[in-house]
Every structure is written in structure tokens, then in C-alpha cells.
Write a protein that holds these residues in place. Structure first.
Motif, PDB file in Angstrom:
ATOM      1  N   HIS A 182      37.834  35.490  41.237  1.00  0.00           N
ATOM      2  CA  HIS A 182      38.701  36.130  42.172  1.00  0.00           C
ATOM      3  C   HIS A 182      39.089  35.203  43.257  1.00  0.00           C
ATOM      4  O   HIS A 182      40.176  35.062  43.187  1.00  0.00           O
ATOM      5  N   GLY A 183      38.027  34.452  43.511  1.00  0.00           N
ATOM      6  CA  GLY A 183      38.390  33.424  44.820  1.00  0.00           C
ATOM      7  C   GLY A 183      39.474  32.371  44.466  1.00  0.00           C
ATOM      8  O   GLY A 183      40.255  31.815  44.860  1.00  0.00           O
TER       9      GLY A 183
ATOM     10  N   SER B 137      40.488  43.491  44.017  1.00  0.00           N
ATOM     11  CA  SER B 137      38.935  43.411  43.889  1.00  0.00           C
ATOM     12  C   SER B 137      38.255  44.414  43.134  1.00  0.00           C
ATOM     13  O   SER B 137      36.954  44.115  42.881  1.00  0.00           O
ATOM     14  N   MET B 138      38.652  45.618  42.574  1.00  0.00           N
ATOM     15  CA  MET B 138      37.979  46.404  41.904  1.00  0.00           C
ATOM     16  C   MET B 138      37.607  45.868  40.630  1.00  0.00           C
ATOM     17  O   MET B 138      36.573  46.161  40.036  1.00  0.00           O
TER      18      MET B 138
ATOM     19  N   PHE C  75      33.864  36.462  49.015  1.00  0.00           N
ATOM     20  CA  PHE C  75      32.528  36.914  49.169  1.00  0.00           C
ATOM     21  C   PHE C  75      32.358  38.103  50.417  1.00  0.00           C
ATOM     22  O   PHE C  75      31.381  38.895  50.327  1.00  0.00           O
ATOM     23  N   ALA C  76      33.059  37.407  51.565  1.00  0.00           N
ATOM     24  CA  ALA C  76      32.902  38.287  52.731  1.00  0.00           C
ATOM     25  C   ALA C  76      33.252  39.881  52.484  1.00  0.00           C
ATOM     26  O   ALA C  76      32.678  40.666  52.953  1.00  0.00           O
ATOM     27  N   LEU C  77      34.346  40.066  51.721  1.00  0.00           N
ATOM     28  CA  LEU C  77      34.730  41.285  51.192  1.00  0.00           C
ATOM     29  C   LEU C  77      34.160  42.025  50.179  1.00  0.00           C
ATOM     30  O   LEU C  77      34.341  43.130  50.240  1.00  0.00           O
ATOM     31  N   ASN C  78      33.456  41.134  49.248  1.00  0.00           N
ATOM     32  CA  ASN C  78      33.173  41.839  48.159  1.00  0.00           C
ATOM     33  C   ASN C  78      31.574  41.623  47.959  1.00  0.00           C
ATOM     34  O   ASN C  78      31.260  42.045  46.742  1.00  0.00           O
ATOM     35  N   TRP C  79      30.792  40.965  48.772  1.00  0.00           N
ATOM     36  CA  TRP C  79      29.524  40.855  48.503  1.00  0.00           C
ATOM     37  C   TRP C  79      28.830  42.070  48.074  1.00  0.00           C
ATOM     38  O   TRP C  79      27.664  41.868  47.378  1.00  0.00           O
ATOM     39  N   PRO C  80      28.905  43.341  48.588  1.00  0.00           N
ATOM     40  CA  PRO C  80      27.892  44.428  48.045  1.00  0.00           C
ATOM     41  C   PRO C  80      28.027  44.611  46.307  1.00  0.00           C
ATOM     42  O   PRO C  80      27.071  44.927  45.790  1.00  0.00           O
ATOM     43  N   TYR C  81      29.131  44.061  45.854  1.00  0.00           N
ATOM     44  CA  TYR C  81      29.253  43.986  44.381  1.00  0.00           C
ATOM     45  C   TYR C  81      27.925  43.397  43.550  1.00  0.00           C
ATOM     46  O   TYR C  81      27.375  43.565  42.500  1.00  0.00           O
ATOM     47  N   LEU C  82      27.445  42.421  44.535  1.00  0.00           N
ATOM     48  CA  LEU C  82      26.322  41.377  44.102  1.00  0.00           C
ATOM     49  C   LEU C  82      25.263  42.229  43.508  1.00  0.00           C
ATOM     50  O   LEU C  82      24.324  41.547  42.784  1.00  0.00           O
ATOM     51  N   GLY C  83      25.000  43.169  44.153  1.00  0.00           N
ATOM     52  CA  GLY C  83      23.761  43.952  44.022  1.00  0.00           C
ATOM     53  C   GLY C  83      23.886  45.010  43.028  1.00  0.00           C
ATOM     54  O   GLY C  83      23.050  46.285  42.970  1.00  0.00           O
TER      55      GLY C  83
ATOM     56  N   VAL D 214      43.553  38.424  47.901  1.00  0.00           N
ATOM     57  CA  VAL D 214      42.000  38.772  47.901  1.00  0.00           C
ATOM     58  C   VAL D 214      41.697  39.900  48.449  1.00  0.00           C
ATOM     59  O   VAL D 214      40.715  40.573  48.103  1.00  0.00           O
ATOM     60  N   ALA D 215      42.501  40.503  49.462  1.00  0.00           N
ATOM     61  CA  ALA D 215      42.080  41.645  50.301  1.00  0.00           C
ATOM     62  C   ALA D 215      42.451  43.116  49.589  1.00  0.00           C
ATOM     63  O   ALA D 215      42.244  43.898  49.826  1.00  0.00           O
ATOM     64  N   CYS D 216      43.247  42.916  48.450  1.00  0.00           N
ATOM     65  CA  CYS D 216      43.872  44.117  47.980  1.00  0.00           C
ATOM     66  C   CYS D 216      42.899  44.864  47.231  1.00  0.00           C
ATOM     67  O   CYS D 216      42.045  44.257  46.167  1.00  0.00           O
ATOM     68  N   GLU D 217      42.552  46.075  47.482  1.00  0.00           N
ATOM     69  CA  GLU D 217      41.563  46.826  46.747  1.00  0.00           C
ATOM     70  C   GLU D 217      41.732  46.740  45.359  1.00  0.00           C
ATOM     71  O   GLU D 217      40.670  46.733  44.396  1.00  0.00           O
TER      72      GLU D 217
END
Length: 263
Positions: free
Chosen positions: A109-110, A144-145, A18-26, A138-141
């Protein structure tokens, strides 16, 4: 490894996700999602729930089945009923609200990172090594895409189930519990209903059986070229560990061909 350590690891990977991908929630919906949900709201539906929305007739939107990475006249239909049901169920529960779909993708993802960590720990890897490998996941772009596009829910669903299948298969190799083997095969079959690339799953289990016949990292140490034939004979004498996943793959590919799916 105790249950508390496992729960702490799960919480850690979820927080990091969530720390790395939270912008996706919006984020909202993109073109693919609009097409998919429109098809699901049509009456009658232009697809069968047995095969999923990706197999349906999209009418004038024929480019929906045209992969951008293929030749311009390449048209394909895909067998993804489980992923389709997840999206249709979310649409029925929440309507056209993107947040719940992005939330599900982040949770998956988590959870995948945690399962990856758990698999390595069960195989005998140290906590720090397993944790570092899972953090890289988790950190791999590129990974996470898949949480940023709702139509890509196929990927985290398939990988989550494949990780469960591998976890169960390793438990079978270590402990010979029939329930672990059955659970592994169920998860494997379900993954094939999420995305066709999950066909690598049976191959993953076959390779795992060959390289780690006891389900541990130690059993894979010392597999030298001179020992390969001996390992091959050992695996052949254990048909329950490789025949079922091989059969799942053959049946899946045969079904795909018989139904006229694919590109």
C-alpha cells in the motif's frame, strides 16, 4: 529529481501507511482466508496452481465462489495464479500466522502511493502536488480496506504491478527505450494474474498514449475537440505504443473465455 528525494518520499509514504493502518497488523484470519488456506493444505489440492485457488472446486463450500453483490445463484471462478502463489508461499513459510500477510499488504500500500507520486513527478508535476495526490491515496478508507483482509491481497498486488506498468510505459513514451516497453508489458501481464479487474490496465496505457503521447503533462495540454483527430492520427503512427497493450487485453479476454472462467 535525485535518488535521495525519491527515497525520502518512499519512507514518508510507508510511515504514513503504517501510522494510519497499524491496527490491521494485529488482525487475524476471516472466513475467506480460512477457506483459502484450507484448500491450499488439502492433499490433493482442489485447484491448479496455473489458475489459482479462486478457480478451484471448493466442494461443499460452493458459496465461496458466489459473489455477495451478485444474484444468489451467481457462481464464478477467477484466474488469479500470482496472488494465489503469494498466499501459498506465505503459508508455506509462516504457517497460519496472519501478521506477515498484513505486513506485506501494508508495504504494498505504501509502495503504491510512492509509485503514484513518482509517476506524477516523472510526468512533470510539482513535488507538493504529487505528494498531496499520493497522501489522498494512502488516507482513502476505500483503498486502505484492502490491507485489512488477507484475501484482498489480490488488489494491492495488481495495483502495484499496474503502477510499474504505467511507469515503464511513460518512460517508453519519453525516451523510447525498448527495455522500458518490455518491462511495462511484463508488469502488465503479471497484474492480470493477480485479479481480473487489472484488465483496465491495457486501457489505462492506451488512454495514456492518446492523452500524453510524450509521457509528460505538457503533451496533454491543449487537446481540444478540434485537435482530437490530429492526435488520433499521431497515435496511429506510433503502433509500438498502443498495439502491444491492446494485444495483451485481447489475449487475456480470449483466454478467460476459452477457459470458462468468470461469472
Amino acid at each position: 529529481m535525485d535518488a535521495k528525494a525519491g527515497l525520502r518520499a518512499l519512507l514518508l509514504f510507508l510511515v504514513l501507511t503504517f501510522a494510519l493502518n497499524w491496527p490491521y497488523l494485529g488482525s487475524g484470519f476471516l472466513a475467506d482466508e480460512i477457506i483459502i488456506f484450507s484448500a491450499m493444505e488439502d492433499d490433493p489440492r482442489p485447484f491448479s496452481r496455473w489458475t489459482g485457488v479462486w478457480s478451484g472446486d471448493t466442494g461443499d463450500l460452493s458459496w465461496f465462489g458466489n459473489p455477495w453483490w451478485a444474484e444468489t445463484d451467481a457462481i464464478g471462478s477467477f484466474f488469479r495464479p500470482l496472488a494465489s502463489l503469494v498466499l501459498e508461499g506465505g503459508l508455506g513459510l509462516f504457517g497460519r500466522v496472519a501478521f506477515p500477510f498484513h505486513l506485506l499488504a501494508l508495504l504494498l500500500h505504501g509502495a503504491i502511493a510512492w509509485l503514484f507520486w513518482l509517476i506524477l513527478r516523472r510526468m512533470g508535476a510539482g513535488a507538493w502536488l504529487a505528494g498531496l495526490a499520493a497522501v489522498f491515496w494512502v488516507a482513502c478508507e476505500d483503498h486502505s480496506m484492502t490491507v485489512g483482509f488477507i484475501s484482498f491481497i489480490t488488489d494491492p498486488l495488481a495495483v502495484f504491478l499496474l503502477m510499474l506498468a504505467l511507469l515503464g510505459h511513460l518512460a517508453w513514451l519519453r525516451e523510447r527505450r525498448p527495455l522500458a516497453l518490455a518491462g511495462s508489458l511484463v508488469a502488465l501481464a503479471l497484474s492480470l494474474g493477480c485479479k481480473e479487474t487489472a484488465a483496465v490496465g491495457p486501457l489505462m496505457l492506451l488512454v495514456t498514449t492518446f492523452v500524453f503521447p510524450d509521457g509528460t503533462l505538457e503533451s496533454g495540454v491543449g487537446v481540444r475537440p478540434s485537435e482530437l483527430m490530429g492526435r488520433f492520427r499521431t497515435v496511429l503512427r506510433d503502433p509500438l505504443s498502443w498495439v502491444p497493450p491492446a494485444l495483451v487485453l485481447v489475449l487475456f479476454l480470449g483466454m478467460y473465455k476459452a477457459m470458462g472462467l468468470g461469472g
